[in-house]
Design a protein around this motif. Structure first.
Motif, PDB file in Angstrom:
ATOM      1  N   LEU A  44       0.836  -1.204   0.000  1.00  0.00           N
ATOM      2  CA  LEU A  44       0.000   0.000   0.000  1.00  0.00           C
ATOM      3  C   LEU A  44       0.872   1.256   0.000  1.00  0.00           C
ATOM      4  CD1 LEU A  44      -3.056  -0.614   2.361  1.00  0.00           C
ATOM      5  CD2 LEU A  44      -3.057  -0.341  -0.116  1.00  0.00           C
ATOM      6  N   CYS A  45       1.912   1.256   0.822  1.00  0.00           N
ATOM      7  CA  CYS A  45       2.828   2.408   0.870  1.00  0.00           C
ATOM      8  C   CYS A  45       3.534   2.581  -0.470  1.00  0.00           C
ATOM      9  CB  CYS A  45       3.841   2.234   1.994  1.00  0.00           C
ATOM     10  SG  CYS A  45       3.113   2.314   3.644  1.00  0.00           S
ATOM     11  N   ASN A  46       3.951   1.479  -1.086  1.00  0.00           N
ATOM     12  CA  ASN A  46       4.576   1.545  -2.406  1.00  0.00           C
ATOM     13  C   ASN A  46       3.599   2.092  -3.437  1.00  0.00           C
ATOM     14  OD1 ASN A  46       7.010   0.522  -1.492  1.00  0.00           O
ATOM     15  ND2 ASN A  46       6.511  -1.585  -2.046  1.00  0.00           N
ATOM     16  N   GLY A  47       2.327   1.668  -3.343  1.00  0.00           N
ATOM     17  CA  GLY A  47       1.307   2.176  -4.247  1.00  0.00           C
ATOM     18  C   GLY A  47       1.138   3.675  -4.114  1.00  0.00           C
ATOM     19  N   PHE A  48       1.136   4.151  -2.878  1.00  0.00           N
ATOM     20  CA  PHE A  48       1.037   5.598  -2.655  1.00  0.00           C
ATOM     21  C   PHE A  48       2.214   6.306  -3.313  1.00  0.00           C
ATOM     22  CE2 PHE A  48       2.183   9.395  -0.251  1.00  0.00           C
ATOM     23  CZ  PHE A  48       1.020  10.131  -0.392  1.00  0.00           C
ATOM     24  N   ARG A  49       3.423   5.798  -3.083  1.00  0.00           N
ATOM     25  CA  ARG A  49       4.619   6.439  -3.650  1.00  0.00           C
ATOM     26  C   ARG A  49       4.612   6.433  -5.175  1.00  0.00           C
ATOM     27  NH1 ARG A  49       6.695   4.405   1.115  1.00  0.00           N
ATOM     28  NH2 ARG A  49       7.402   2.425   0.288  1.00  0.00           N
ATOM     29  N   LEU A  50       4.039   5.411  -5.783  1.00  0.00           N
ATOM     30  CA  LEU A  50       3.942   5.372  -7.246  1.00  0.00           C
ATOM     31  C   LEU A  50       3.014   6.460  -7.782  1.00  0.00           C
ATOM     32  CD1 LEU A  50       3.595   1.578  -8.101  1.00  0.00           C
ATOM     33  CD2 LEU A  50       5.456   3.101  -8.788  1.00  0.00           C
ATOM     34  N   GLU A  84     -13.755  10.551  -3.157  1.00  0.00           N
ATOM     35  CA  GLU A  84     -14.167   9.565  -2.162  1.00  0.00           C
ATOM     36  C   GLU A  84     -13.135   9.422  -1.040  1.00  0.00           C
ATOM     37  OE1 GLU A  84     -16.242   5.272  -1.873  1.00  0.00           O
ATOM     38  OE2 GLU A  84     -16.502   6.619  -3.565  1.00  0.00           O
ATOM     39  N   GLY A  85     -11.862   9.559  -1.372  1.00  0.00           N
ATOM     40  CA  GLY A  85     -10.827   9.378  -0.361  1.00  0.00           C
ATOM     41  C   GLY A  85     -10.375  10.646   0.330  1.00  0.00           C
ATOM     42  N   ASP A  86     -10.714  11.801  -0.208  1.00  0.00           N
ATOM     43  CA  ASP A  86     -10.221  13.084   0.301  1.00  0.00           C
ATOM     44  C   ASP A  86     -10.975  13.498   1.565  1.00  0.00           C
ATOM     45  OD1 ASP A  86      -9.038  15.544   0.614  1.00  0.00           O
ATOM     46  OD2 ASP A  86     -10.093  16.475  -1.069  1.00  0.00           O
ATOM     47  N   LEU A  87     -10.498  13.018   2.692  1.00  0.00           N
ATOM     48  CA  LEU A  87     -11.183  13.264   3.961  1.00  0.00           C
ATOM     49  C   LEU A  87     -11.012  14.679   4.489  1.00  0.00           C
ATOM     50  CD1 LEU A  87     -10.277   9.891   5.711  1.00  0.00           C
ATOM     51  CD2 LEU A  87     -12.385  10.481   4.468  1.00  0.00           C
ATOM     52  N   ASP A  88      -9.891  15.327   4.159  1.00  0.00           N
ATOM     53  CA  ASP A  88      -9.663  16.679   4.682  1.00  0.00           C
ATOM     54  C   ASP A  88     -10.049  17.774   3.684  1.00  0.00           C
ATOM     55  OD1 ASP A  88      -7.565  16.615   2.850  1.00  0.00           O
ATOM     56  OD2 ASP A  88      -5.994  16.577   4.376  1.00  0.00           O
ATOM     57  N   GLY A  89     -10.536  17.380   2.496  1.00  0.00           N
ATOM     58  CA  GLY A  89     -11.049  18.351   1.533  1.00  0.00           C
ATOM     59  C   GLY A  89     -10.011  19.191   0.825  1.00  0.00           C
ATOM     60  N   ASP A  90      -8.748  18.732   0.805  1.00  0.00           N
ATOM     61  CA  ASP A  90      -7.707  19.528   0.154  1.00  0.00           C
ATOM     62  C   ASP A  90      -7.536  19.207  -1.329  1.00  0.00           C
ATOM     63  OD1 ASP A  90      -6.410  17.072   0.237  1.00  0.00           O
ATOM     64  OD2 ASP A  90      -4.627  17.816   1.271  1.00  0.00           O
ATOM     65  N   GLY A  91      -8.338  18.290  -1.857  1.00  0.00           N
ATOM     66  CA  GLY A  91      -8.279  17.981  -3.281  1.00  0.00           C
ATOM     67  C   GLY A  91      -7.283  16.899  -3.648  1.00  0.00           C
ATOM     68  N   GLY A  92      -6.603  16.314  -2.667  1.00  0.00           N
ATOM     69  CA  GLY A  92      -5.640  15.252  -2.922  1.00  0.00           C
ATOM     70  C   GLY A  92      -5.720  14.202  -1.834  1.00  0.00           C
ATOM     71  N   LEU A  93      -4.994  13.108  -2.028  1.00  0.00           N
ATOM     72  CA  LEU A  93      -4.969  12.031  -1.045  1.00  0.00           C
ATOM     73  C   LEU A  93      -3.594  11.933  -0.419  1.00  0.00           C
ATOM     74  CD1 LEU A  93      -6.729   9.179  -3.096  1.00  0.00           C
ATOM     75  CD2 LEU A  93      -7.770  10.828  -1.530  1.00  0.00           C
ATOM     76  N   ASN A  94      -3.522  12.145   0.899  1.00  0.00           N
ATOM     77  CA  ASN A  94      -2.263  11.886   1.582  1.00  0.00           C
ATOM     78  C   ASN A  94      -2.168  10.378   1.808  1.00  0.00           C
ATOM     79  OD1 ASN A  94      -3.610  11.204   4.056  1.00  0.00           O
ATOM     80  ND2 ASN A  94      -3.668  13.371   4.611  1.00  0.00           N
ATOM     81  N   GLU A  95      -1.070   9.915   2.394  1.00  0.00           N
ATOM     82  CA  GLU A  95      -0.861   8.474   2.530  1.00  0.00           C
ATOM     83  C   GLU A  95      -1.954   7.817   3.377  1.00  0.00           C
ATOM     84  OE1 GLU A  95       2.929   5.538   2.891  1.00  0.00           O
ATOM     85  OE2 GLU A  95       2.883   7.215   4.291  1.00  0.00           O
TER      86      GLU A  95
END
Length: 118
Positions: free
Chosen positions: A29-35, A72-83
């Protein structure tokens, strides 16, 4: 499995979890995020997900499907997905993993703490 916006995602995670174990799965999962991360912004953006989706076999995703994943994943509403948002989204999209989420969360925290001492 369908997201709340109707986009259908296939659930490969239970098989990955079984094959890799919890530590191996969390590393993947961490590798997927980094990709997928936009290096300048430090989060997965629409652009970075669209650009790198082919690496995950998702090159045929429409712009709407990509935006759906981000929203769907943007919980903090900043427009991106953190890890953390990315990992949370991956678990939410996998009903089989959600059933075991308490145990997996404990193991993930243990895995994350072990990374601090490397």
């Amino acid at each position: 499995m369908a997201s709340e916006n109707g986009v259908v995602f296939e659930d490969f995670f239970p098989a990955m979890m079984e094959k890799l174990g919890t530590d191996g799965f969390m590393k993947e999962l961490c590798n997927g995020f980094r990709l997928l991360v936009d290096e300048e912004k430090g989060v997965i953006t629409f652009e970075s997900l669209k650009r790198e989706s082919g690496l995950l076999g998702l090159k045929d995703m429409s712009d709407e499907e990509v935006m759906c994943m981000i929203r769907e994943g943007d919980l903090d509403g900043d427009g991106g997905l953190n890890e953390m948002e990315f990992c949370t989204l991956m678990f939410r999209l996998s009903p089989a993993l959600m059933k075991d989420s308490t145990q997996l969360l404990a193991e993930a925290i243990s895995f994350d703490e072990s990374r601090l001492f490397m």
